[in-house]
Scaffold this motif. Structure first.
Motif, short mmCIF file in Angstrom:
data_model
loop_
_atom_site.label_atom_id
_atom_site.label_comp_id
_atom_site.label_asym_id
_atom_site.label_seq_id
_atom_site.Cartn_x
_atom_site.Cartn_y
_atom_site.Cartn_z
N ASN A 90 -1.22 13.07 9.99
CA ASN A 90 -0.45 13.70 8.90
C ASN A 90 0.70 14.56 9.43
O ASN A 90 1.20 15.42 8.72
CB ASN A 90 -1.38 14.57 8.05
N ARG A 142 4.33 12.09 5.71
CA ARG A 142 3.53 10.90 5.40
C ARG A 142 3.59 10.59 3.90
O ARG A 142 3.63 9.42 3.50
CB ARG A 142 2.08 11.12 5.86
N GLN A 143 3.57 11.65 3.05
CA GLN A 143 3.59 11.42 1.62
C GLN A 143 4.87 10.73 1.18
O GLN A 143 4.86 9.86 0.30
CB GLN A 143 3.43 12.75 0.87
N GLU A 146 4.50 7.05 2.08
CA GLU A 146 3.49 6.33 1.30
C GLU A 146 3.94 6.08 -0.13
O GLU A 146 3.36 5.26 -0.83
CB GLU A 146 2.18 7.13 1.30
N LYS A 147 5.00 6.79 -0.57
CA LYS A 147 5.52 6.54 -1.92
C LYS A 147 6.25 5.21 -2.01
O LYS A 147 6.45 4.69 -3.10
CB LYS A 147 6.47 7.66 -2.34
N PHE A 149 6.35 1.48 -1.87
CA PHE A 149 5.42 0.36 -1.97
C PHE A 149 6.17 -0.95 -1.81
O PHE A 149 7.40 -1.00 -1.89
CB PHE A 149 4.69 0.40 -3.32
N GLU A 153 10.36 -1.47 3.98
CA GLU A 153 9.93 -0.40 4.84
C GLU A 153 10.77 0.84 4.58
O GLU A 153 11.87 0.78 4.04
CB GLU A 153 10.06 -0.81 6.31
N TYR A 154 10.20 1.98 5.00
CA TYR A 154 10.89 3.25 4.82
C TYR A 154 11.91 3.40 5.94
O TYR A 154 11.56 3.36 7.11
CB TYR A 154 9.89 4.40 4.83
N ARG A 175 7.49 4.58 10.25
CA ARG A 175 6.25 3.85 9.96
C ARG A 175 5.05 4.75 10.21
O ARG A 175 5.08 5.61 11.10
CB ARG A 175 6.13 2.60 10.83
N ILE A 176 3.99 4.50 9.43
CA ILE A 176 2.74 5.24 9.62
C ILE A 176 1.91 4.51 10.69
O ILE A 176 1.58 3.34 10.55
CB ILE A 176 1.95 5.33 8.30
N TYR A 178 -1.30 3.44 13.01
CA TYR A 178 -2.74 3.32 12.85
C TYR A 178 -3.25 2.29 13.85
O TYR A 178 -2.49 1.53 14.44
CB TYR A 178 -3.12 2.90 11.43
#
Length: 926
Positions: A90, A142-143, A146-147, A149, A153-154, A175-176, A178
């Protein structure tokens, strides 16, 4: 309101805290062309000239540092552009850009302007050019990412202004990050031969950014740069070009990125070395210094020695061959010659020669003189003819010789008359004395008309024979078969004998065995063991309901010896039998012993098998475990035996192993074509009681031998299961295809299956190896009501791309017990039978058949014809190699037909042998 070029109006600029709503790629009107500055939106005023036209001149009170003249004609260029970043957990990330000359810089993310208050701006001057430099930073959370969709890509981009226009930076993607927990493919354990290539696949978990992969060997990093034998493929697989013993280790695939580090399950790699034979040693000297003997040579499995479970060398480690050493013959004197004429010196002489026999092969010469001389007379030497005194002397000598001969004849006649009426089998042999003591001989009142059904009872310490004792016939005369019987009925006579040693109790027997080194590899229980005490009369050991027995024929144990013998069945997990290639276990693993026991005739070990044998599809070998624990091939079925110690007859359901050396045996096959098949026994079990809605049906796929079925039935009894269908047989082929099982035709209104897949599979190798005895699949069903007790369904079992078997199941859960007590039929008798009670053919009858058929008969009416009558003519060469071929035939008949053999058929076969030549049998008087 400000207009967008080619689009809708934008109410507010960045300074008012509202994002731009112009379509992507369009700037507010006047931007770039008339020196529009985003920070001066609220003070911009259009100036109208003559005729109502607007002039491009603008005033802005917010511009603190108007551009100098030197930079008024320059477009801004970026010294620092935003770069791609990853959000870990986060934590917000920072994007920065720097441009010169620039009066304003703003970020635009995914087509929308970032609020002016979210910018951190820093002004400076380029020392080299003196131009103004502006640097701007923003943070992305992160928020915010994530908005967004969908597939887009952001991204964020800088836009810089100068008085000459605008410049856009490159897009930076946010990018997030993981990393998933589960590997898409993990390495698996393997056993490989030395110098064989190894590929360990690894597909790391999905992640952003993509995970990097490294390999660990026993928790130490594998570095391909330091080891030329190792490299990692672009797909992350670890490749060992040539397996080495040092490569035996646990290998782990490690995937990591900026988020986490994941480890795969460790894969054990075992690099084994198959054994290789050393060169043969020189042949040893002959075992006997005189006559027929043996010489042998040996080799060891040390070139190389098997390591890490590698296969032991195939073949014999010892070879034997017959040898004959000429016996030394000592010389012996011939008879003396007659005395010579009396010579002039009153002497005469006689001579002899060392010629009966003459010394040869290193034998000793005769000792003593070759010539003997003596005086002719004590008086004066004369040449006259013999006088009356000499005649009287010679007559006296002749009379003495005649008397001696008469006395000898009288003694022979008296001895023969004392023997009259006794059978030669009793008088001349130790058949009824060795190991027994005669107690009484009482005449019987009636003859026994049944010939081959005479069964002397030797199961207790007192054993009885019934029947007359007929003298053995001398010369070529044979025994007569009157009225189609084998031999004339045994007449009166009852002979009671006592065994020299009673049978050992189970606890005492196992206690004695436990002191021996070989007992360590035997089961400690007695459920699958039979044992007994035997002498020269032989006997039989059986493990009930397994089809496994050991026949010890008469005279196999030397007379005067008493042996304690055991027979045991091993479970698969107790003994490790190494298999290579397409080899498969075809029979149970059976031990008989003790090892090293001396047998003068082969014992016969009977055990079941599951092979559909054919010479073109199978190569079948009899394996025996040596004292060192290694398994050796002692016999290849169908090939010429290389030793007389072992022989095997393979029949449809069982094999009979002739062995003169007791030990641990197993039948192993290697398929030669895809048509090779094994028999599987398919057996269905279900709970005997079902208190809940859930109901399980277990389908076992077993090797088709009685011992495995016995174990499963015992296991299911412990689990509370009952048999719900008669067992079926399935032929499982060497086609590398798995076995599939599925359930069909259940009434959906009453039952449903809880399986997610439409079928279940048992892997091919698990079945083919034969080393996993209790393979099964479970079908979990659920009844929709507790009142449902009827189950009707069909279970299909088939090999992929092959034929199958179906089970139609109609079963009442509450009441149906048609198969609940189904078992392998119990075998008659006790596990150990001693003496004649262990055989169908009475002892004396057996001896007479052997003495009648062993010698070659006219027109071939001998043991060869008997073998043909009993369909055993394919084994003539083996029978002929033994001292008594007829005994081998009768032993095999006993092993195959006990306890339900038809003696009448055997008697008819022997009678047919006698009919081939009318002179073959002559009546024997008792």
């Amino acid at each position: 309101m400000r207009d967008c070029i080619g689009g809708a109006a934008d109410a507010d600029g960045p300074e008012h805290g509202c994002p731009r709503r112009c379509p992507p790629g369009q700037e507010p009107a006047g931007a770039g062309s008339v020196g529009w500055i985003p920070g001066a939106w609220s003070l911009r005023r259009p100036v109208r000239g003559v005729g109502g036209r607007e002039h491009g001149a603008q005033q802005s009170a917010t511009v603190a540092n108007p551009a100098s003249g030197a930079s008024s004609d320059l477009l801004p260029h970026f010294q620092l552009e935003p770069e791609d970043v990853y959000i870990v957990k986060n934590k917000a990330v920072s994007l920065a850009c720097r441009a010169t000359p620039a009066t304003q810089i703003y970020f635009k993310c995914n087509g929308e302007w970032v609020h002016q208050g979210d910018h951190v701006t820093q002004h400076s001057t380029d020392r080299g050019t003196g131009l103004p430099v502006m640097e701007v930073r923003i943070e992305v959370t992160r928020q915010q990412v994530e908005k967004i969709f969908g597939l887009e890509e952001y991204w964020c981009q800088c836009v810089a202004w100068s008085s000459s226009g605008t410049t856009k930076s490159q897009k930076a993607f946010v990018r997030i990050a993981y990393l998933r927990k589960n590997f898409e493919q993990e390495p698996t354990a393997r056993e490989v031969s030395i110098e064989q290539g190894i590929v360990l696949p690894c597909r790391p978990p999905e992640g952003i950014p993509p995970a990097e992969v490294e390999w660990l060997r026993n928790e130490e990093l594998v570095d391909p740069e330091l080891d030329a034998n190792v490299y990692v493929t672009p797909e992350h697989s670890l490749v060992l070009r040539q397996a080495r013993l040092a490569d035996t280790a646990n290998y782990t695939c490690v995937a990591k990125n900026i988020v986490a580090r994941r480890r795969s399950a460790s894969a054990a790699i075992i690099v084994y070395v198959n054994g290789g034979w050393s060169t043969w040693t020189q042949w040893s000297g002959c075992s006997t210094s005189c006559g027929r003997g043996w010489q042998k040579r040996s080799r060891t499995c040390t070139n190389p020695t098997p390591l890490n479970g590698g296969a032991f060398c195939e073949g014999q480690n010892v070879q034997k061959t017959a040898c004959t050493t000429l016996c030394p013959v000592d010389g012996a004197w011939s008879e003396w010659s007659k005395w010579s004429e009396c010579g002039a010196e009153c002497t005469h002489w006689r001579s002899r020669e060392c010629s009966e026999p003459a010394p040869r092969n290193g034998g000793r010469d005769c000792h003593g003189p070759e010539l003997d001389t003596r005086n002719c007379t004590s008086e004066l030497c004369t040449h006259a003819a013999p006088g009356a005194e000499d005649v009287a002397l010679y007559v006296g000598l002749v009379a003495v010789a005649v008397c001696l001969v008469l006395l000898l004849l009288v003694g022979v006649l008296v001895y023969c008359r004392k023997k009259g009426g006794l059978d030669a089998d009793v008088a001349d042999s130790s058949i009824l004395t060795a190991g027994f003591q005669p107690v009484s001989i009482k005449p019987s009142k009636a003859d026994n008309p049944s010939l081959l059904t005479i069964q002397p009872d030797l199961s207790t310490t007192t054993m009885t024979y019934q029947g007359s004792l007929c003298p053995r016939q001398d010369g070529p005369a044979k025994l007569q078969l009157p009225n189609g019987h084998l031999l004339s009925p045994l007449g009166a006579g009852r002979h009671t004998l006592h065994h020299s040693s009673p049978a050992a109790e189970g606890a005492d027997f196992v206690a004695r065995l436990s002191t021996q080194s070989y007992f360590r590899s035997l089961p400690r229980g007695t459920n699958n063991m039979a044992y007994g005490t035997f002498n020269f009369l032989g006997g039989r050991l059986m493990i009930p309901n397994t089809g496994i027995s050991l026949l010890i024929p008469p005279d196999a144990i030397p007379r005067g010896k008493i042996y304690e013998v055991y027979l045991t069945l091993h479970k698969q997990e107790e003994v490790r039998l190494p298999l290579a290639g397409c080899q498969t276990l075809l029979s149970p693993i059976v031990s008989c012993g003790p090892p090293g026991v001396l047998l003068t005739r082969p014992a016969i070990l009977a055990m079941g098998h599951c092979v559909e044998a054919s010479a073109e599809n199978w190569s079948i070998r009899l394996k025996k475990q040596s004292c060192e624990g290694t398994w050796e091939d002692v016999l290849q079925l169908g090939a010429e035996p290389c030793t007389e110690l072992y022989y095997c007859q393979l029949e449809a359901q069982a094999c009979y192993v002739f062995t003169e050396q007791l030990g641990r045996f197993a039948l192993v096959g290697e398929s030669l074509s895809m048509a090779a098949s094994k028999r599987l026994k398919l057996v269905l079990f279900a709970p005997a009681a079902c208190p809940s809605l859930e109901y399980n049906i277990r389908v076992y796929c077993l090797s088709d031998t009685q011992d495995v079925l016995k174990e499963v039935i015992q296991l299911e009894k412990q689990l509370g299961g009952q048999l719900i269908g008669a067992p079926r047989v399935l032929h499982f082929k060497d086609s590398y295809h798995n076995l599939r099982l599925s359930i069909h035709d259940m009434p959906s209104s009453l039952w449903k299956s809880k399986l997610l897949a439409s079928y279940q599979e048992i892997p091919f190798y698990h079945i083919w190896s034969g080393l996993q005895p209790f393979l099964h699949c479970t079908f979990t069903l659920e009844r929709l009501s507790t009142s449902t007790c009827e189950l009707a369904c069909k279970i299909w079992v088939w090999q992929v791309e092959g034929d199958g078997q179906s089970f139609t199941v109609n079963f009442n859960i509450a009441k149906d017990t048609r198969f609940s007590d189904w078992l392998v039929p119990d075998e008659v008798g006790t596990p150990a039978l001693v003496g004649p009670s262990a055989f169908k053919i009475p002892f004396l009858i057996r001896q007479k058949i052997i003495s009648s058929l062993d010698p070659p008969g006219t027109r071939g009416a001998d043991w060869r014809t008997l073998a043909q009558k009993l369909n055993l003519d394919s084994h003539l060469s083996f029978f002929a190699s033994k001292a008594s071929p007829t005994a081998m035939i009768l032993n095999l008949w006993e092993a195959r037909h006990f306890p339900n053999g038809n003696l009448s058929q055997l008697a008819a076969a022997v009678a047919e042998v006698g009919k081939q030549d009318g002179a073959l049998f002559s009546e024997a008087e008792c």
